[in-house]
Structure formats: C-alpha cells, structure tokens
Design an enzyme around this catalytic site. Structure first.
Site, PDB file in Angstrom:
ATOM      1  N   HIS A   1     -16.684  13.731  -4.528  1.00 11.88           N
ATOM      2  CA  HIS A   1     -17.832  13.940  -5.437  1.00 11.88           C
ATOM      3  C   HIS A   1     -19.099  13.279  -4.889  1.00 11.88           C
ATOM      4  CE1 HIS A   1     -15.794  16.011  -8.731  1.00 11.88           C
ATOM      5  NE2 HIS A   1     -14.736  15.291  -8.388  1.00 11.88           N
TER       6      HIS A   1
ATOM      7  N   SER B   1     -10.268  28.753  -2.123  1.00 10.27           N
ATOM      8  CA  SER B   1     -11.424  29.648  -2.274  1.00 10.27           C
ATOM      9  C   SER B   1     -12.377  29.517  -1.086  1.00 10.27           C
ATOM     10  CB  SER B   1     -12.149  29.411  -3.595  1.00 10.27           C
ATOM     11  OG  SER B   1     -12.616  28.097  -3.682  1.00 10.27           O
TER      12      SER B   1
ATOM     13  N   ASP C   1     -16.261  21.742   1.212  1.00  7.72           N
ATOM     14  CA  ASP C   1     -15.091  22.593   1.455  1.00  7.72           C
ATOM     15  C   ASP C   1     -15.406  23.683   2.472  1.00  7.72           C
ATOM     16  OD1 ASP C   1     -14.305  21.022  -0.616  1.00  7.72           O
ATOM     17  OD2 ASP C   1     -14.145  22.630  -2.089  1.00  7.72           O
TER      18      ASP C   1
HETATM   19  C1  GLA Z   1     -14.557  20.365  -4.962  1.00  9.91           C
HETATM   20  C2  GLA Z   1     -15.915  20.920  -4.549  1.00  9.91           C
HETATM   21  C3  GLA Z   1     -16.524  20.094  -3.420  1.00  9.91           C
HETATM   22  C4  GLA Z   1     -16.513  18.608  -3.757  1.00  9.91           C
HETATM   23  C5  GLA Z   1     -15.146  18.166  -4.260  1.00  9.91           C
HETATM   24  C6  GLA Z   1     -15.154  16.748  -4.753  1.00  9.91           C
HETATM   25  O1  GLA Z   1     -13.629  20.516  -3.925  1.00  9.91           O
HETATM   26  O2  GLA Z   1     -15.793  22.264  -4.139  1.00  9.91           O
HETATM   27  O3  GLA Z   1     -17.821  20.546  -3.136  1.00  9.91           O
HETATM   28  O4  GLA Z   1     -17.516  18.302  -4.674  1.00  9.91           O
HETATM   29  O5  GLA Z   1     -14.670  19.001  -5.308  1.00  9.91           O
HETATM   30  O6  GLA Z   1     -15.414  15.874  -3.715  1.00  9.91           O
END
Ligand code: GLA
Length: 382
Positions: free
Chosen positions: A33, A125, A169
């Site tokens: 986060h 995803s 991600d």
């Molecule tokens: C998800 C979101 C990412 C990131 C994480 C937490 O995977 O897609 O962008 O914010 O949560 O680190």
C-alpha cells in the site's frame, strides 16, 4: 499450458498462425500500500501467469476465448460497448487504454489460459492485462514504451474494473526478471533489480483461501484516507503531494485535524517506507533476520493500523511466528489471499505440516501452499 492454448487456438480458429506470449503474476517482499502513495515497493514476477496465443484476423473485431471460463467474447476493436463477462473487462480495458495511448489496433483472434490462483493476491488481473498489452503492442508494432504498457494496465483497473490500484502489479508483470526483486520508486517509475537468492531460506506463500476481491472493496477507501491526510499536511507543507513525501513529524502536526482512522492509516504508510529502506539494506548484507523482523512489523501494521487483514491471515501469521519462521505477513492488497513467508530450509516441513493441521482444524478450510520462483516478466514465447 502453452500446448493447451495452442491446441485450443487451432480448434477454434482452424490455423497454426499467430504468436504466443506470456505474462506473470507477482509477489511483493515488502512495501505494501505504498505504491499509490508514491513510495517504494519490492515485488518480483513469479512462475505463474497467463499464456496467450494471438493473431491479426484482418477484420475490425476482437474474438477472445478464455479457456478457464470456457467463454468467447467478441467486440469491435474501435468504439465498442463494454462486454458483459467480468474477466473480459481486463482485456477490453487494455484494448481501449492502448488506443488512448496512441496505438492503432486492428482485429485479432486470441485464446488464453492462466495458472495464477484467482483471488489469492498474486495479481492474476495484472498478468492478464500485461499479456494483452505486451502482445498487442508487439503484434501491431504500436511502439509503446514498456512503462506505457504498465500504465495501460493500471488505467484498465481504474477505468474499466473499479480498482484505484497503484502501479506495482503491472510493473512487476511487465518488468520482472528471473532471480531478482524490483526496487521500484512508484513516484518516478525509476527501478533497480535486486538479486534475491536467500541462501538457506525458502519463500513460500500460504493461501488462506479467503476470497480477495478488490473491486468495490475497502481498498479504494484506504487510498482516500491517505489522500485526506496529504491534503491536511500540504496546508503546512505544500511540497507534500503524496504520503511518501511526508514524515512522522508532519503527520503529528495534523493529528487533531484528521480522523483517528485516517491518522492510523497514514502512520502505517510512513512506517512502511522506512521498513522497506531497512529491508533493502539488510538484503545487501544477507541479513535475513532483519528482513524477517521488518516483514513481521509490516504484518502488524497492515493488521492493526491499515486494517486490511482477516482473522485467517492473522492466524497464519501467528502460527508462523510460533514455529520460528523468520518473516511472515499478508501480501498484496489484503482482505484475504496469501501470506508470504521466509522460512529456514530446515524449518520448512514442520511449518507446512503445522499450517495444514492447525489451519484446517480452526477454519475447516484447506489452505494452499505455493512455492514460487522469481521469474521473467511479459515476453514472447516463440
Ligand atoms: C494491490 C494493488 C497494488 C498495491 C497492492 C498493495 O495489489 O493492485 O497496486 O496497492 O494492492 O500494496
């Protein structure tokens, strides 16, 4: 998986023409986060992902078949309506976002399958988005930079799937490199590969099998909390644009002006940035005790301050601690999914046995165990 995708492609479209692409899911050692707060993250691509076979079809339509859903979706490549099935929004979004970025797309036929467990927090995803973005860019010679492809995936989530995610991600899925974590500065997209070969340790994921659904989840509300705190801090410190620009002293100044909840969220994020810095230094020194300590602290913050844990994930974390695992925490967005664990080789069997035994006894659910290998990012396979 490649053979399965190729065979299905031939069965549906009656040809061997086309090219095969792959794009992975990801893990994240620490820095959770922090991406949408302009901080650092430390992800790596994994040896699970999406495999896609695709060819131009000479029409203006996209025909996409998802093996795992046994479903075909067709839409005009340009100016079409969003199709119905949920999975197709990720592909349709990429289709639209690439055109917004200047790509000229034409019709195509595609078949894909994936082996990233869904809802486990391993970015199935992002794997799907990156596979299509990478393949379309390559096949139609669109010339989009890899960082633009990353943004295409992120904006797909924002504009077509309802999650205001950060960049981690999709970045890991596109830029992954075998044996390396990626130290990514999410405010600039500057990055550095950090070789990750924890000698004497194994990295294992325990899937709590609790559904992890970020769309319409409190994920977006966490982001809003952070933005409110930034708005308060910026009144005194206009240079602060994102929480990563702030420190604890600045946060204390606005303690009375933000809600207790927003204050807790910001405390976690500011702390997480410094834990990541400590972890990177410890990795250089092969000091996994310190890495593990940071990872446990992150779990604590995600559970008590950011409040994105679940009873199941807290239980897995406590269990890891009680058997002497070096580091363990919730991984990814939270609200279910996996814990990531750094486990000494000699403790591995004991840990896994205890997890199976105790978790199932407590929650009547069989957890899944994934041994992941840090692998390459999006690529063409033939
Ligand atoms: C998800 C979101 C990412 C990131 C994480 C937490 O995977 O897609 O962008 O914010 O949560 O680190």
């Amino acid at each position: 998986m490649k053979q399965r995708v190729e065979a299905k492609f031939k069965e549906i479209f009656g040809t061997d023409e086309g090219a095969v692409y792959a794009s992975p899911g990801r893990v994240n050692l620490i820095g959770e986060h922090t991406d949408y707060n302009g901080g650092f993250v430390l992800p790596g691509a994994i040896d699970k992902g999406v495999v896609l076979k695709i060819r131009p079809n000479g029409t203006d339509k996209a025909n996409i078949y998802a093996i795992d859903m046994d479903q075909m979706v067709t839409y005009p490549v340009i100016e079409s309506e969003k199709p119905a099935p949920g999975w197709s929004h990720y592909v349709y979004g990429v289709n639209c976002e690439m055109q917004k970025a200047g790509a000229e797309l034409k019709g195509y036929d595609a078949v894909f399958a994936g082996d990233v467990p869904l809802g486990a927090g391993l970015s199935s995803s992002a794997a799907l988005e990156s596979a299509f973005a990478f393949a379309l860019n390559d096949m139609f010679n669109c010339g989009l930079d890899k960082k633009v492809l990353v943004k295409v995936g992120q904006m797909t989530e924002h504009n077509y799937c309802g999650t205001k995610c950060g960049i981690m991600d999709q970045f890991a899925s596109v830029f992954g490199k075998e044996g390396c974590l990626i130290k990514l500065d999410c405010s600039t997209m500057d990055y550095e590969y950090i070789p990750f070969h924890p000698k004497g340790y194994r990295v294992v994921l325990i899937d709590s099998k609790v559904k992890h659904e970020l769309v319409d989840s409190p994920y977006n509300r966490r982001r809003e909390s952070c933005e409110r705190v930034v708005a308060e801090i910026a009144k005194n410190h206009p240079q602060v644009k994102l929480l990563a620009d702030a420190d604890f002293a600045m946060l204390e100044e606005v303690k009375g002006d933000v809600s207790q909840e927003d204050y807790m969220r910001a405390t976690y994020v500011i702390g997480e940035n410094s834990r990541l810095a400590t972890t990177c230094k410890a990795l250089q020194e092969d000091d996994y005790d310190t890495v593990g300590k940071m990872v446990f602290e992150t779990h604590n913050g995600l559970s008590k301050l950011y409040e994105v844990s679940t009873p199941e994930l807290d239980f897995l974390n406590e269990l890891a601690k009680s058997v002497g695992v070096t580091g363990s925490r919730i991984m990814g967005g939270g609200f279910g999914g996996c814990t990531i664990n750094i486990v000494k080789d000699e403790l591995y069997d004991t840990f896994i046995n205890e997890v199976y035994k105790q978790y199932e006894a407590k929650f009547a659910v069989k957890p899944a165990v994934y041994d992941v290998k840090i692998s390459d990012g999006a690529r063409k396979l033939n």
